[in-house]
Write an enzyme that holds these catalytic residues in place. Structure first.
Site, PDB file in Angstrom:
ATOM      1  N   GLU A   1     -22.124 -48.795 -24.839  1.00 35.04           N
ATOM      2  CA  GLU A   1     -21.181 -47.821 -25.427  1.00 35.04           C
ATOM      3  C   GLU A   1     -20.147 -48.543 -26.271  1.00 35.04           C
ATOM      4  O   GLU A   1     -19.634 -49.585 -25.879  1.00 35.04           O
ATOM      5  CB  GLU A   1     -20.389 -47.048 -24.352  1.00 35.04           C
ATOM      6  CG  GLU A   1     -21.144 -45.971 -23.661  1.00 35.04           C
ATOM      7  CD  GLU A   1     -20.296 -45.240 -22.610  1.00 35.04           C
ATOM      8  OE1 GLU A   1     -19.068 -45.135 -22.776  1.00 35.04           O
ATOM      9  OE2 GLU A   1     -20.891 -44.805 -21.612  1.00 35.04           O
TER      10      GLU A   1
ATOM     11  N   GLU B   1     -20.058 -47.763 -15.335  1.00 34.33           N
ATOM     12  CA  GLU B   1     -18.639 -48.082 -15.208  1.00 34.33           C
ATOM     13  C   GLU B   1     -18.060 -47.911 -13.805  1.00 34.33           C
ATOM     14  O   GLU B   1     -17.251 -47.003 -13.562  1.00 34.33           O
ATOM     15  CB  GLU B   1     -17.828 -47.252 -16.210  1.00 34.33           C
ATOM     16  CG  GLU B   1     -18.263 -47.458 -17.649  1.00 34.33           C
ATOM     17  CD  GLU B   1     -17.313 -46.829 -18.665  1.00 34.33           C
ATOM     18  OE1 GLU B   1     -16.420 -46.079 -18.271  1.00 34.33           O
ATOM     19  OE2 GLU B   1     -17.486 -47.099 -19.867  1.00 34.33           O
TER      20      GLU B   1
END
Ligand code: FCB
Length: 442
Positions: free
Chosen positions: A354, A169
């Site tokens: 995720e 991320e």
């Protein structure tokens, strides 16, 4: 009441796994780990819930075998974890912590013994303090050090890892941490933002070069995609949403897949971008083998003239929310994947690295009924099934997270696990969602 029996209809070779990250579970006061900038950040008043940090976390350094057993007993075929940079290189670029090296040795060997595919992430936000003190992600050197760190991992573990991801991320590492000031180092500064937006991608590129130099073949990056939507049909809101799409999504994907940055945001960051940043874009565009997508919610964006630099705000939406106050918006998962695949004409495998929700879970005499989490997983898995039916190349799905853990600026106050953790006793208690996965995976 939903269940997860749809899992049985997924292709036989589809990988189901669960994910964690080093700082969130390990406990960095153990095993001679160095400190991370989160230890520093947690001490600043008001930045983290109750000033909590990851010194103890889930004490995974002690309970790692039990934790891996929980992954395996649920019937998962893969485990996504991250390496801790300060644990491997506590106080500088050259010296290695042998205890850290052997910790991941044991961990990976055990995964292989349990038939769990090890998905290793190099960087999931625990930057060594010595690098943070030198300027962290606002400095080019950090990207260079990341290359050295990548080499330590690929050299020591490359023979046993099923796949690797360079960065988890980059939006959080750069924007959330330097522009919004929510994550370490907690800056609200446009110059550091511009630098970090580039250097985190450069780190990815350098990491890929190292990985390739060791002929490792299953490497990617993990991007968190938000379903960005305009709050209204007004042109100024649509324009604001388009800018936010660049900020959250296309900045990173354009860099990886097109070796360029999107125009509008580049105009805003332009003056602060590193000199000759263009020359790095080729390295950043080193081909990857797979793309990791993390997805949680959508962002409803509205024009806001009060904001000086990027004139937009994120508006609270009307849908049901998780305990993070994030809207539950399963269609968004489908949308972000469709957008990504169409925009870049992607053929490579996609891993959903995720997805999951925080819930106010209660431990009632050893029972944790998190039906809401089961509903969330059900709704999102349904969207993936639709995409698979349409021929999308999605290879895996990782539930975030195995354990309740350190949820960054929310400390231990948000529970995302399939397994409940009593942080006083470190007792692990399987939640209803764990049992639900387990009865459908096996
Ligand atoms: C993601 C992070 C992960 C966790 C979840 C809830 O953005 O990668 O560490 O915090 O959100």
């Amino acid at each position: 009441m939903n269940n997860l029996s749809l899992i049985k209809k997924f292709p036989k070779d589809f990988i189901f796994g669960t994910a964690t990250s080093s700082y969130q579970i390990e406990g960095n006061s153990f095993g001679e780990s160095g400190k991370s900038h989160w230890d520093q950040f947690a001490k600043i008043d008001g930045m983290v819930f109750n000033s909590q940090d990851g010194r103890i976390a889930c004490n995974h350094i002690k309970y790692w075998e039990e934790d891996l057993q929980l992954v395996s007993d649920a019937g998962f075929g893969a485990y996504r974890f991250s390496f801790s940079w300060p644990r491997l290189m506590p106080d500088g670029n050259q010296s290695l912590n042998q205890k850290g090296i052997s910790f991941y040795d044991k961990l990976i060997d055990k995964m292989l013994e349990l038939d769990l595919k090890p998905f290793g992430t190099f960087y999931h936000w625990d930057l060594p303090i010595y690098l943070a003190d030198l300027g962290g992600w606002a400095k080019r050197d950090t990207a260079k050090y990341f290359a050295d760190y990548s080499e330590v991992i690929i050299k020591n573990y490359g023979d046993r890892l099923y796949s690797v991801a360079t960065i988890n991320e980059p939006w959080c590492v750069a924007w959330l941490s330097h522009y919004l000031g929510v994550h370490a180092p907690g800056l609200k500064d446009i110059e550091s933002t511009a630098k970090a937006m580039h250097y985190i991608m450069l780190a990815h590129g350098y990491g890929m070069e190292v990985i390739r130099s060791y002929s490792f073949k299953n490497a990617g990056i993990v991007l968190n995609k938000a379903a960005v939507e305009s709050y209204s049909d007004k042109p100024e809101d649509i324009e604001a949403a388009n800018l936010y799409e660049e900020i959250h999504n296309s900045w990173f994907s354009d860099a990886v897949f097109k070796s360029k940055y999107p125009e509008n945001l580049l105009n805003i960051l332009g003056d602060y971008m590193p000199v000759k940043y263009e020359e790095d874009l080729k390295i950043i565009g080193t081909p990857i083998d797979w793309l990791g997508i993390n997805y949680y919610t959508r962002n409803l964006i509205k024009f806001d003239k009060q904001e000086k630099i990027c004139q937009l705000t994120d508006i609270e939406g009307p849908l049901n929310k998780t305990d993070m106050n994030w809207e539950i918006y399963p269609e968004g998962l489908k949308k972000v994947i469709e957008t990504e695949v169409n925009r870049y004409n992607l053929k490579l495998p996609i891993h959903i690295t995720e997805n999951g929700m925080a819930n106010k879970d209660l431990n009632v005499d050893g029972n944790v009924d998190d039906q809401k989490r089961i509903d969330y997983y059900f709704l999102h898995l349904q969207e993936i099934q639709t995409l698979l039916d349409r021929g999308y190349n999605i290879k895996s799905y990782f539930a975030w997270s195995l354990l309740d853990n350190y949820e960054w600026s929310f400390g231990y106050n948000k529970r995302f696990g399939l397994v409940y953790v009593d942080f006083e006793t470190q007792k692990r208690i399987k939640k209803k969602s764990w049992y639900e996965f387990s009865s459908n995976l096996k």
